[in-house]
Design a protein around this motif. Sequence first.
Motif, mmCIF file in Angstrom:
data_model
loop_
_atom_site.group_PDB
_atom_site.id
_atom_site.type_symbol
_atom_site.label_atom_id
_atom_site.label_comp_id
_atom_site.label_asym_id
_atom_site.label_seq_id
_atom_site.Cartn_x
_atom_site.Cartn_y
_atom_site.Cartn_z
ATOM 1 N N GLY A 87 0.771 -1.158 0.095
ATOM 2 C CA GLY A 87 0.008 0.184 0.101
ATOM 3 C C GLY A 87 0.897 1.373 -0.003
ATOM 4 N N ASN A 88 2.213 1.076 0.240
ATOM 5 C CA ASN A 88 3.078 2.404 0.241
ATOM 6 C C ASN A 88 3.413 2.813 -1.255
ATOM 7 N N VAL A 89 3.832 4.065 -1.346
ATOM 8 C CA VAL A 89 4.180 4.605 -2.688
ATOM 9 C C VAL A 89 5.437 4.121 -3.242
ATOM 10 N N PHE A 190 3.353 12.267 -10.563
ATOM 11 C CA PHE A 190 3.902 11.244 -9.255
ATOM 12 C C PHE A 190 4.553 11.709 -8.279
ATOM 13 N N PRO A 191 5.322 12.981 -8.334
ATOM 14 C CA PRO A 191 5.596 13.615 -7.088
ATOM 15 C C PRO A 191 4.490 13.970 -6.158
ATOM 16 N N ALA A 192 3.384 14.239 -6.596
ATOM 17 C CA ALA A 192 2.205 14.545 -5.720
ATOM 18 C C ALA A 192 1.715 13.510 -4.907
ATOM 19 N N PHE A 193 1.999 12.201 -5.752
ATOM 20 C CA PHE A 193 1.489 10.989 -4.879
ATOM 21 C C PHE A 193 2.670 10.742 -3.833
ATOM 22 N N GLN A 194 3.641 11.030 -4.025
ATOM 23 C CA GLN A 194 4.916 10.663 -3.223
ATOM 24 C C GLN A 194 4.743 11.329 -1.944
ATOM 25 N N HIS A 195 4.271 12.773 -2.063
ATOM 26 C CA HIS A 195 4.157 13.548 -1.173
ATOM 27 C C HIS A 195 2.789 13.538 0.046
ATOM 28 N N TYR A 196 1.802 13.344 -0.723
ATOM 29 C CA TYR A 196 0.521 13.319 -0.291
ATOM 30 C C TYR A 196 -0.649 12.235 -0.212
ATOM 31 N N ALA A 203 -1.237 4.038 -2.905
ATOM 32 C CA ALA A 203 -0.936 4.761 -3.829
ATOM 33 C C ALA A 203 -0.890 3.676 -5.010
ATOM 34 N N ASP A 204 -0.624 2.361 -4.706
ATOM 35 C CA ASP A 204 -0.678 1.191 -5.821
ATOM 36 C C ASP A 204 -1.983 1.101 -6.519
ATOM 37 N N GLU A 205 -3.009 1.390 -5.792
ATOM 38 C CA GLU A 205 -4.509 1.343 -6.407
ATOM 39 C C GLU A 205 -5.009 2.668 -6.991
ATOM 40 N N HIS A 206 -4.122 3.729 -6.889
ATOM 41 C CA HIS A 206 -4.622 5.075 -7.218
ATOM 42 C C HIS A 206 -3.909 5.782 -8.410
#
Length: 296
Positions: A87-89, A190-196, A203-206
């Motif tokens: 579940g982690n980025v 992708f950086p937005a997902f890494q941060h938020y 993240a793996d599902e979205h």
Amino acid sequence: MNDEELLWKASMTPKIQEFPFKRVPKVAFMFLTRGPVSLAPLWEKFFKGHKGLYSIYVHPNPSYNGSEPEGSVFHGRRIPSKEVQWGNVNMIEAERRLLANALLDVSNQRFVLVSEACIPLFNFSIVYNYLMNSTLSHVEVYDQAGPVGRGRYSRQMQPLIKLEDWRKGSQWFEMDRDLALEVISDKTYFPAFQHYCKGSCYADEHYLPTFVNMKFGKKTSKRTLTHVDWSKGGPHPMSFYRDRVTAELLEKMRSGSNCVHNGSKNDTCHLFARKFPPQSLDRLVRFAPKLMHFNQ
């Protein structure tokens, strides 16, 4: 190379589909695993006789110190890896790492993400022709209301990603070279997902569903090629232990669905399936080769 250098180098690989010299296009099979490919004997049978039409890349947990025997199709196919948590980025980072390594080989034209718990549902020839003739990539994309869908959205992603852009889908994708290059080159979303996208965001599902929906929606089928059974509910799909593995089960996975492929209705919707633990291997090796006509 570190990840930044790897992604940069991979993004420089040719985008032209037609080779100026004779080269057979290959399918890159990318295994994201905790340790060894536990169902390797089944995959060995799947790949047998098709050398030159596929590439294999394995991203295990870096703490795994084992290796496959010489002669195995998995021998020497491990790439430099980093730790991944469910579940982690960093799971997306691992997927991009696999894609980047696979893109370095210009012969790789289709890219499939699988795990150690995945199996093929058809023989290699059928899978290869299905993918090479596909006009679209296969990334599952859907909009889901409620806490496990839009409820995972972080408003900190605004205005770059709005709530109406947010999508969900399986992490088990298949994509063509053009989309793979876009994914590893993404320095905007992708950086937005890494941060938020942390905690219960998953993240793996979205990430891929949202990115694809916003930028490349017309280039994907919006469905996954990997069969997963969510009928029991909960955060994890059904596991098919030894006593559940039958020829009837595998046949249902092979043809028990309806979808659209290349613009036509089709009942071959899934080429792969999960979740099969190591204890299921003996029955899979017994049923699968005959049912799937391996080596044909």
